[in-house]
Design a protein around this motif. Structure first.
Motif, PDB file in Angstrom:
ATOM      1  N   THR A  26       1.230  -1.508  -0.251  1.00 24.45           N
ATOM      2  CA  THR A  26      -0.131   0.325  -0.502  1.00 24.45           C
ATOM      3  C   THR A  26       0.509   1.133   0.185  1.00 24.45           C
ATOM      4  O   THR A  26       0.393   2.587  -0.576  1.00 24.45           O
ATOM      5  CB  THR A  26      -0.727  -0.125   1.570  1.00 24.45           C
ATOM      6  N   ARG A  29       1.923   1.349  -3.584  1.00 26.20           N
ATOM      7  CA  ARG A  29       1.297   2.101  -4.199  1.00 26.20           C
ATOM      8  C   ARG A  29       1.280   3.733  -4.044  1.00 26.20           C
ATOM      9  O   ARG A  29       1.260   4.386  -5.179  1.00 26.20           O
ATOM     10  CB  ARG A  29      -0.076   1.610  -4.466  1.00 26.20           C
ATOM     11  N   SER A  30       1.183   3.775  -2.796  1.00 23.72           N
ATOM     12  CA  SER A  30       0.793   5.288  -2.257  1.00 23.72           C
ATOM     13  C   SER A  30       2.697   6.447  -2.834  1.00 23.72           C
ATOM     14  O   SER A  30       2.128   7.334  -3.740  1.00 23.72           O
ATOM     15  CB  SER A  30       0.414   5.795  -0.997  1.00 23.72           C
ATOM     16  N   PHE A  33       1.427   6.919  -7.198  1.00 20.55           N
ATOM     17  CA  PHE A  33       1.037   7.742  -7.043  1.00 20.55           C
ATOM     18  C   PHE A  33       1.004   8.535  -6.717  1.00 20.55           C
ATOM     19  O   PHE A  33       1.237   9.680  -8.028  1.00 20.55           O
ATOM     20  CB  PHE A  33      -0.605   7.183  -6.168  1.00 20.55           C
ATOM     21  N   LYS A  34       1.889   9.113  -5.415  1.00 23.35           N
ATOM     22  CA  LYS A  34       2.441  10.563  -5.221  1.00 23.35           C
ATOM     23  C   LYS A  34       3.136  11.050  -6.459  1.00 23.35           C
ATOM     24  O   LYS A  34       3.488  12.041  -6.634  1.00 23.35           O
ATOM     25  CB  LYS A  34       3.129  10.913  -4.104  1.00 23.35           C
ATOM     26  N   GLN A  37       1.309  11.935  -9.993  1.00 23.65           N
ATOM     27  CA  GLN A  37       0.765  13.511  -9.937  1.00 23.65           C
ATOM     28  C   GLN A  37       1.727  14.480  -9.617  1.00 23.65           C
ATOM     29  O   GLN A  37       1.031  16.187 -10.086  1.00 23.65           O
ATOM     30  CB  GLN A  37      -0.576  13.012  -7.900  1.00 23.65           C
ATOM     31  N   SER A  59      -0.777   6.887 -13.275  1.00 26.89           N
ATOM     32  CA  SER A  59      -1.466   7.263 -11.610  1.00 26.89           C
ATOM     33  C   SER A  59      -3.079   6.746 -11.039  1.00 26.89           C
ATOM     34  O   SER A  59      -3.217   6.286  -9.836  1.00 26.89           O
ATOM     35  CB  SER A  59      -1.407   8.808 -11.359  1.00 26.89           C
ATOM     36  N   TYR A  62      -3.028   2.989  -9.604  1.00 30.84           N
ATOM     37  CA  TYR A  62      -1.883   2.920  -8.249  1.00 30.84           C
ATOM     38  C   TYR A  62      -3.345   3.860  -7.127  1.00 30.84           C
ATOM     39  O   TYR A  62      -3.058   4.065  -6.108  1.00 30.84           O
ATOM     40  CB  TYR A  62      -1.109   3.343  -8.096  1.00 30.84           C
ATOM     41  N   VAL A  63      -4.837   3.846  -7.486  1.00 33.52           N
ATOM     42  CA  VAL A  63      -5.360   4.941  -6.880  1.00 33.52           C
ATOM     43  C   VAL A  63      -6.967   4.066  -6.460  1.00 33.52           C
ATOM     44  O   VAL A  63      -7.149   3.887  -8.089  1.00 33.52           O
ATOM     45  CB  VAL A  63      -5.843   6.433  -6.347  1.00 33.52           C
ATOM     46  N   GLN A  66     -10.913   7.200  -8.766  1.00 37.77           N
ATOM     47  CA  GLN A  66     -10.012   7.887  -9.234  1.00 37.77           C
ATOM     48  C   GLN A  66     -10.682   8.987 -10.052  1.00 37.77           C
ATOM     49  O   GLN A  66     -10.617   9.798 -11.380  1.00 37.77           O
ATOM     50  CB  GLN A  66     -10.189   6.699 -10.540  1.00 37.77           C
ATOM     51  N   THR A  69      -8.161  12.539 -10.238  1.00 39.34           N
ATOM     52  CA  THR A  69      -7.922  12.429 -11.592  1.00 39.34           C
ATOM     53  C   THR A  69      -8.088  12.371 -13.123  1.00 39.34           C
ATOM     54  O   THR A  69      -7.961  12.967 -13.791  1.00 39.34           O
ATOM     55  CB  THR A  69      -7.005  11.432 -11.204  1.00 39.34           C
TER      56      THR A  69
END
Length: 228
Positions: A26, A29-30, A33-34, A37, A59, A62-63, A66, A69
């Motif tokens: 997790t 993935r976070s 994602f960051k 972004q 991205s 990984y979230v 959605q 985004t």
């Protein structure tokens, strides 16, 4: 009892390990994602919109939520469309597309700012086109009026010259020129721009007779001989 406690301990260890691994995944993935972004935000800042969209699209893997985004992706797409319209001088559609960019409240503020500037640029171009069209129409109207005035002037000159030589040749003496011919001759001379206020009817009769001897019409005779 000891076996049971041992089995329970093993289960607990497995649960902790799985939990730690899940937490690790997790976290990864976070972080991804960051990072994507952040990349997208910088690309937008640098006006590299295709790369920004690609980072945002990546991205999404990984979230879970959605929509935010996806809104950013749509905002960038609309902005690119507006810019393309602006480049090809399609100002009305550019304004419409820029306005659609402004509807995304929770997206990129910088694109909203650029869209406001784009709307101003497009509107200024439209106003300039209208002004140029109005000026062109005004110039065309002025040329048409001048052409009409010239045509009327030419027509008046032709009418003034209508006292042809055969008209003047018909009169051999001033006494033979009737008053209605004198009136018409005076009118034709005036229309041709020749001052006749100082000329008496007898003067005009003499001019008609003199023009008939040349032979010329009275207007041409007056211009060439200075009303004499």
């Amino acid at each position: 009892m000891k076996k049971f406690l041992l089995f329970l301990g093993i289960l607990l260890l497995i649960a902790v390990a799985v939990g730690l691994y899940a937490w690790h995944l997790t976290g990864q993935r976070s972080d991804k994602f960051k990072r994507l972004q952040s990349e997208a935000r910088q690309y937008v800042q640098d006006e590299k919109y295709a790369k920004a969209r690609r980072s945002l699209t990546d991205s999404l893997d990984y979230v879970v939520k959605q929509e935010p985004t996806e809104n950013k992706i749509d905002q960038i797409s609309n902005f690119q469309t507006a810019v393309n319209f602006l480049k090809v001088a399609n100002y009305s559609d550019a304004i419409t597309s820029f306005q659609s960019v402004l509807k995304y409240q929770k997206a990129y503020a910088i694109l909203s700012s650029r869209s406001n500037q784009g709307i101003k640029t497009a509107q200024a171009a439209i106003d300039k086109q209208k002004a140029e069209t109005a000026a062109a129409n005004s110039a065309e109207s002025q040329r048409a009026q001048q052409a009409d005035a010239a045509a009327k002037s030419s027509s008046a000159a032709a009418a003034a010259s209508s006292v042809a030589s055969e008209w003047t040749e018909a009169y051999k003496t001033s006494a033979s020129v009737p008053q209605n011919v004198v009136v018409q001759a005076r009118k034709n001379l005036q229309q041709a721009g020749i001052k006749v206020d100082s000329l008496t009817d007898d003067d005009i009769r003499n001019m008609i007779v003199a023009a008939g001897k040349v032979p010329e019409n009275i207007v041409t005779y007056a211009k060439q001989h200075g009303n004499k």
